[in-house]
Every structure is written in C-alpha cells, then in structure tokens.
Scaffold this motif. Structure first.
Motif, PDB file in Angstrom:
ATOM      1  N   ASN A 330       0.831  -1.203   0.000  1.00 47.74           N
ATOM      2  CA  ASN A 330       0.000   0.000   0.000  1.00 47.74           C
ATOM      3  C   ASN A 330       0.868   1.257   0.000  1.00 47.74           C
ATOM      4  OD1 ASN A 330      -2.309   1.677   0.223  1.00 47.74           O
ATOM      5  ND2 ASN A 330      -2.075   1.728   2.443  1.00 47.74           N
ATOM      6  N   ALA A 331       1.915   1.268   0.832  1.00 52.56           N
ATOM      7  CA  ALA A 331       2.769   2.451   0.956  1.00 52.56           C
ATOM      8  C   ALA A 331       3.546   2.711  -0.323  1.00 52.56           C
ATOM      9  CB  ALA A 331       3.726   2.263   2.133  1.00 52.56           C
ATOM     10  N   TYR A 332       4.165   1.677  -0.877  1.00 46.50           N
ATOM     11  CA  TYR A 332       5.012   1.881  -2.048  1.00 46.50           C
ATOM     12  C   TYR A 332       4.194   2.150  -3.301  1.00 46.50           C
ATOM     13  CZ  TYR A 332       8.436  -0.072   1.191  1.00 46.50           C
ATOM     14  OH  TYR A 332       9.218  -0.298   2.289  1.00 46.50           O
ATOM     15  N   SER A 333       3.014   1.550  -3.403  1.00 46.46           N
ATOM     16  CA  SER A 333       2.157   1.847  -4.552  1.00 46.46           C
ATOM     17  C   SER A 333       1.628   3.279  -4.478  1.00 46.46           C
ATOM     18  CB  SER A 333       0.993   0.854  -4.644  1.00 46.46           C
ATOM     19  OG  SER A 333       0.144   0.954  -3.515  1.00 46.46           O
ATOM     20  N   SER A 334       1.378   3.778  -3.251  1.00 46.51           N
ATOM     21  CA  SER A 334       0.957   5.174  -3.088  1.00 46.51           C
ATOM     22  C   SER A 334       2.068   6.122  -3.520  1.00 46.51           C
ATOM     23  CB  SER A 334       0.576   5.449  -1.634  1.00 46.51           C
ATOM     24  OG  SER A 334      -0.514   4.651  -1.232  1.00 46.51           O
ATOM     25  N   ALA A 335       3.315   5.789  -3.151  1.00 51.53           N
ATOM     26  CA  ALA A 335       4.454   6.618  -3.557  1.00 51.53           C
ATOM     27  C   ALA A 335       4.628   6.598  -5.070  1.00 51.53           C
ATOM     28  CB  ALA A 335       5.722   6.137  -2.867  1.00 51.53           C
ATOM     29  N   MET A 336       4.447   5.431  -5.685  1.00 47.88           N
ATOM     30  CA  MET A 336       4.560   5.328  -7.147  1.00 47.88           C
ATOM     31  C   MET A 336       3.452   6.130  -7.819  1.00 47.88           C
ATOM     32  SD  MET A 336       4.554   1.897  -9.533  1.00 47.88           S
ATOM     33  CE  MET A 336       4.475   2.011 -11.327  1.00 47.88           C
ATOM     34  N   PHE A 337       2.237   6.016  -7.312  1.00 50.69           N
ATOM     35  CA  PHE A 337       1.110   6.790  -7.844  1.00 50.69           C
ATOM     36  C   PHE A 337       1.405   8.288  -7.737  1.00 50.69           C
ATOM     37  CE2 PHE A 337      -2.982   8.974  -7.170  1.00 50.69           C
ATOM     38  CZ  PHE A 337      -3.658   8.596  -8.317  1.00 50.69           C
ATOM     39  N   TYR A 338       1.987   8.696  -6.616  1.00 51.52           N
ATOM     40  CA  TYR A 338       2.273  10.114  -6.409  1.00 51.52           C
ATOM     41  C   TYR A 338       3.287  10.618  -7.423  1.00 51.52           C
ATOM     42  CZ  TYR A 338       2.609  14.500  -3.897  1.00 51.52           C
ATOM     43  OH  TYR A 338       2.538  15.830  -3.569  1.00 51.52           O
TER      44      TYR A 338
END
Length: 494
Positions: A330-338
């Motif tokens: 969840n955390a790393y996919s959020s960073a990638m999305f950002y």
C-alpha cells in the motif's frame, strides 16, 4: 526465477539503436527545425513505450545477464510512463528550442534519448554497477542538455553548478555502494539483501554506508538539505531542458530508491526510514516557505518540486513497521502513484510556460502571467488545473495522490506517523498560498500589453490532453492506482 538474455532489455536495445541511427541521419538534415529528426525521435519513443507497456501487461518478472538486470512490472510501467513523458516534453520544447537556436544540430533529441536510456538502465538495474552506470548516463546527458545554449551565460553557469554538485553527489552514492560491497561481498541486490538479512555484518558498517547512499539518492531526488542545485538549475537551464530534468527523471529516481532501499536494504528499514523522515520534514519546510518569496515562476516550481518530493519520501518510509512489511504494498504503490501523477502535472505546468515563451521573451516571471486568462484561455485553464492539483484541492489528481500517501502513513502504525501527516497537511496549506497566487495573477491582474499567446497545433492539442488527464485522473483515480498496486505487488512479490 526465469532467466532471459537480450529480450530482458528490449526497450533499452530499441532506444540505443534508434538513438545512434537518428544521430547519423541528423547529419544529413538541413531543415533548421529538424522535422525528420523530431518525427523519428517521437516514433522511437512511442515504440519504446509500446514495448515496455506490452512487457508490463504480461506481469512476468525476468532476469538477464547473470541477474544483473531485471524486467518486472514496476520497471516496465515506469519505462512506459517515462517514454510518454519524454515524448510530451519534446513536443512542448521543439518550438522553444527552434526560436533560441538550440537546433543547429539534433542534440536536443539525441541527448534526450540517451538521458531516457540512462533512466531505463536505472529502472532495470539489479546490480550496483548497472544502477550507477545508468545514473551516470542520465546525469552526463543532463549536463550537456543544460549547457545546450552555448552562448547563454545563465545556462552555462547552471550547467557548471549542476556538474560540480552532481559529481559530489555521485561520489557520495558510489562511496556508499562501495561500503555495502565491502560489507556484503556482492554487487547484486538480491545477494546484498541475503547478506544483510543474516544479521552477521556489523550494524555500524552497514549504517555508515547507508548514510552515503541516502545522501546520494536525496540529491538526485532534489530534496532538502541536498536541494541547493534545484532552484538554480531549474531557473538557469533552457525551459525545455528544465522539463526533462524535472519530469521523467523523477520516475527513475523513485525506481533507484526502491531498488536500493527496499529490494536491497529492507532489513535496515528502521534506519533509512528515520533518514527519510528527516529529509521529508526538511523538504516540506524549505520547499513551501522558500517558494512564497519567489518572483520567478520556474524557481517557484523548483521549490514546489522539493516539497512535492517530500510526499514521495513519506510514502517510501511507511512500508515497514517493527519489522513487519504488512503495509508495504500500500505504501510503495501510493508513492509510485504520487510520482507518476506529479510528473503528469509538471509536464502540463511547464508546457504552458513553453507555449507562452517567444523569441527574446522567456515568460518565466510570475508577472508575465498577468492577464493570461484573456490572452490564452487554454493556457490559463491548464495552468490553473495544475496549480490546484499541486495544492491538493479536490477533485484533481494531486488531492488523491496526497490522500493516498497520507492514508498509508497514518495507517502504517509508525510512532511518529500521525505527527508527520499533520505536519505535511499544515505545510500543504501554506503551499496552497503560492499556488493560488498564480491563479489570481492569471485571471485578476492586468495583462502585459503587446504579448500575444499562440502555439502550434500539436502543442495546443497535447497540452489540452495533458490538462484533461490531470482532471480526469482526479475524478477517476482508481484505474491508475490499481495499476501501480499491481506493479508493486508483481515486483516485490517476487
């Protein structure tokens, strides 16, 4: 584990071969606008995006060249997005470069492709040396691009600053990687992970190397206190080159951070997460407060970048808590999305500056935007959407990107997660002031007499699509967010 050879580097091979051929073809081009070179470059970048997207859609992870390179979903999607970002950059930048005598040769296009090749190698690297070679190819190409206006003193000065500080940061990173090699006995990222996981290596030695690695990565990402090059290079470089440095390169910087810190040094997460927390706080503080005082729009966007990259760090530091990686995807996919949505928004913002710039008029001061709502309704509308998105206002994609990162941070269970989230929100509220000020100048200040706003059809079309994407992805973000989640799961799950 599947092991492949040349197919693992299909996008890189395509890009390298085409860049060499286009450089030779350009020698025979006499057109001052390099129409043939431009068309071949866009065709190459489009083909690279298709190949990378096709490989990403398969969801497979492949290793090649004695496991020194990896072909996985996250890497392929970042390559696809990077190729598209470079295409958009060149569409926006071609009229600007032609007006400033930057196209006496095809260097803008060939160096742009070699810079993208460096990004591809950074994204695919599964070995310290491969990552470093990709990084150096990108930075050397960037130095040359910044100095492309050879008769322009400001650009030359910016190139020198970038070169000196970039060499220092590369030295930091190389020294940190050499420390890790000395401690673990391997240059391959999976082998480094195994060695660190044994717990038999002295923790002090690992942390010593980690500090230099994080410092080098922080410089490449442009976060405080390693941000000193960002405002000067953004302002001094030709605007088309500024967009190359501030756009697609952020995707590669995110990839190399994930490769080194998550895939290689995850057992040291408690250490590097604290470093990222300090960097994010400093970046939010410096970026937002310094941006308020700026009168140059490119310099304002530089400080904005520093604060925006802090949110990427907040996402990266939310994945591991007390040794548990339950919230990592969840955390790393959020960073990638950002980072993907940030690049999309940055492309549109700089696209407006490039559209307004004319021969002898850079249109990079905030005052130059006065009356833009009447002179260029399209440019003003796109820039307003970008400013509101960067400020984090709904229903634009910047709001959802910030929300996703803050949600990952708050639910991570980190002892200081809620405090960091509150601080980030407060800093974002302060940052909203200088973003909304741009909109006020465009629509409510008197215009500059005698300055007309016009652009070629292809620039206006791409700019309209770019601005619409920022709005549409804010209203319907689930598709891109799901793609990022699948990419991270497909990569880290292996």
């Amino acid at each position: 584990m599947e092991t492949f050879g040349w197919a693992t580097l299909a996008p890189e091979i395509l890009l390298l071969a085409a860049a060499c051929v286009i450089a030779l073809v350009d020698l025979r081009v006499t057109d001052t606008r390099r129409t043939l070179t431009y068309a071949l470059t866009l065709l190459t970048l489009g083909a690279a995006a298709v190949v990378a997207g096709w490989q990403a859609s398969s969801g497979a992870t492949q290793y090649g060249f004695s496991n020194m390179v990896v072909n996985d979903p996250m890497g392929n999607w970042l390559k696809c997005f990077g190729s598209v970002a470079m295409m958009v950059t060149l569409v926006y930048g071609r009229p600007y470069a032609a007006d400033r005598d930057m196209m006496r040769g095809g260097e803008l296009f060939t160096l742009g492709m070699f810079a993208l090749l460096g990004m591809f190698i950074m994204i695919s690297g599964n070995n310290f040396l491969v990552l470093y070679l990709g990084l150096e190819l990108l930075t050397l190409s960037s130095y040359a691009l910044v100095a492309l206006r050879r008769d322009h003193a400001t650009a030359t000065e910016a190139a020198m600053k970038y070169f000196v500080l970039g060499a220092m940061a590369s030295g930091f990173l190389l020294y940190g990687l050499s420390m890790m090699y000395g401690a673990t006995g391997s240059l391959d990222i999976p082998q480094v992970l195994k060695a660190v996981s044994t717990g038999q290596i002295r923790h002090q030695v690992l942390v010593f190397g980690l500090v230099f690695i994080v410092a080098g990565l922080a410089f490449k990402l442009g976060v405080a206190p390693f941000h000193m090059w960002v405002p000067d290079v953004y302002q001094g470089a030709p605007t088309a080159v500024t967009l190359i440095i501030g756009g697609a390169t952020k995707l590669a910087a995110f990839a190399i951070m994930l490769r080194l810190l998550v895939e290689g040094l995850l057992p040291l997460a408690v250490d590097w997460q604290q470093m990222l927390a300090v960097l994010s706080v400093a970046s939010l503080l410096v970026g937002n407060l310094a941006a308020i005082a700026q009168t140059n729009f490119k310099r304002l966007l530089a400080y904005s970048t520093i604060s925006q990259m802090a949110f990427v760090l907040l996402g990266l530091m939310s994945g591991v808590v007390n040794g548990s990686a339950a919230g990592a995807f969840n955390a790393y996919s959020s960073a990638m999305f950002y980072v993907v949505t940030y690049v999309l928004t940055t492309l549109a913002a700089f696209g407006v500056i490039l559209m307004l710039a004319k021969e002898g008029f850079e249109s990079e001061e905030i005052a130059d935007l006065a009356g833009l709502g009447r002179r260029s309704p399209l440019g003003a509308a796109v820039l307003a959407v970008c400013m509101f998105s960067m400020a984090g206002l709904p229903p634009l994609v910047g709001f959802y990107a910030k929300l996703a990162v803050l949600q990952a941070l708050v639910t991570s269970g980190l002892a200081y997660g809620v405090a960091l989230a509150v601080f980030a929100v407060v800093m974002s509220l302060i940052g909203a002031f200088y973003y909304i000020r741009i909109v006020k100048v465009m629509y409510f200040d008197a215009g500059v007499p005698g300055v007309a706003a016009s652009a070629p059809f292809d620039v206006r079309t791409v700019l309209a699509i770019n601005g619409a994407a920022v709005l549409v992805l804010g209203i319907l973000p689930s598709g891109l967010m799901a793609l990022c989640a699948r990419a991270i799961i497909g990569t880290l799950g292996n």
